[in-house]
Design a protein around this motif. Sequence first.
Motif, short mmCIF file in Angstrom:
data_model
loop_
_atom_site.label_atom_id
_atom_site.label_comp_id
_atom_site.label_asym_id
_atom_site.label_seq_id
_atom_site.Cartn_x
_atom_site.Cartn_y
_atom_site.Cartn_z
N GLN A 147 0.83 -1.22 0.00
CA GLN A 147 0.00 0.00 0.00
C GLN A 147 0.85 1.26 0.00
N LEU A 148 1.98 1.23 0.69
CA LEU A 148 2.83 2.41 0.79
C LEU A 148 3.89 2.47 -0.31
N HIS A 149 3.92 1.47 -1.17
CA HIS A 149 4.88 1.48 -2.27
C HIS A 149 4.57 2.66 -3.19
N GLY A 150 5.59 3.46 -3.45
CA GLY A 150 5.41 4.64 -4.30
C GLY A 150 5.32 5.94 -3.53
N THR A 151 5.16 5.85 -2.21
CA THR A 151 5.13 7.05 -1.36
C THR A 151 6.52 7.25 -0.76
N PRO A 152 7.07 8.45 -0.81
CA PRO A 152 8.38 8.68 -0.18
C PRO A 152 8.35 8.27 1.28
N PRO A 153 9.37 7.55 1.75
CA PRO A 153 9.36 7.09 3.15
C PRO A 153 9.12 8.22 4.15
N GLY A 154 9.68 9.39 3.89
CA GLY A 154 9.52 10.50 4.82
C GLY A 154 8.12 11.06 4.88
N ARG A 155 7.22 10.53 4.05
CA ARG A 155 5.81 10.93 4.06
C ARG A 155 4.90 9.71 4.26
N SER A 156 5.47 8.67 4.89
CA SER A 156 4.76 7.41 5.09
C SER A 156 4.58 7.11 6.57
N LEU A 157 3.42 6.58 6.91
CA LEU A 157 3.11 6.18 8.28
C LEU A 157 2.62 4.74 8.26
N LEU A 158 3.31 3.88 8.99
CA LEU A 158 2.94 2.47 9.11
C LEU A 158 2.42 2.24 10.52
N MET A 159 1.20 1.70 10.62
CA MET A 159 0.56 1.49 11.93
C MET A 159 0.25 0.01 12.10
N LEU A 160 0.73 -0.56 13.20
CA LEU A 160 0.62 -1.99 13.45
C LEU A 160 -0.01 -2.24 14.81
N ASP A 161 -1.14 -2.94 14.82
CA ASP A 161 -1.83 -3.24 16.08
C ASP A 161 -1.53 -4.68 16.48
N GLU A 162 -0.69 -4.84 17.49
CA GLU A 162 -0.26 -6.16 17.97
C GLU A 162 0.21 -7.03 16.80
N PRO A 163 1.21 -6.57 16.06
CA PRO A 163 1.63 -7.27 14.84
C PRO A 163 2.26 -8.62 15.08
N THR A 164 2.71 -8.89 16.31
CA THR A 164 3.39 -10.16 16.57
C THR A 164 2.44 -11.24 17.09
N ALA A 165 1.15 -10.93 17.20
CA ALA A 165 0.19 -11.94 17.66
C ALA A 165 0.19 -13.12 16.68
#
Length: 253
Positions: A147-165
């Motif tokens: 989903q974030l491919h193509g967006t400059p990293p410095g303008r990207s936000l990744l949100m993870l809710d309990e990603p290791t479950a």
Amino acid sequence: MILSAEGLRVTRAGRVLLQVPHLVVAPGEVLAVLGANGAGKSTLLRCLSGELRPDGGEVRLLGRPLPQWPARGMARHRAVMPQASALAFPLRAREVAALGRIPWGGGDAGVEAALAAAGAEHLAERWYGTLSGGEAQRVQLARVLAQLHGTPPGRSLLMLDEPTASLDLRHQHRILEVARARAAEGAAVVMVLHDLHLAARHATHVLLLREGVPLAAGPAREMLDAALLSATYGVRLRRVPDAVGGATIFVPG
């Protein structure tokens, strides 16, 4: 800054569930939100992502209030991996990862790279409904990376809710290493965690929540303190060295 919030408040039936006066997440930061069950961690993430509109306060993405963002535009800058994702239609894992490209009009740009980064390339042709919980979690990580491919990293936000479950130890660290690598490129990462050891190894900053209110926030090395964590979780913790990995862990007592 990539994400900021001021005066956040969520109430239900006259009870305050969340009260966060101020929060900022800058490029390159990995913010771990820690707290006991019911502390308001997922509620906070839902407010910050735009899924839940708070009863008071404001959240800004790239300096722009969330309600002013068009849905597609926001989705190109902010991707959310929930605790669990159910599908009503039969799709293969590659097709699930490709759902992340919907804000871009579809296609498969970045999908193969996202599957590889998530350690899910060998699952690509499997039906999503046949995957274990941990395998499905890795495919969902691939979806948000695509989903974030193509967006400059410095303008990207990744949100993870309990990603290791539901993940084994190897894949727990792999997912968080991917998140940390994205931050190293300039993205901002916000994640809800329960494991203090994982937070110590992968977070740059920590927010400690207790009963919906921040107890403390700051660099991880300062927040991962036995006294602060004891107050956060309501149980006495002490710091001990991890003889295997050399990291610090906390145990009751």
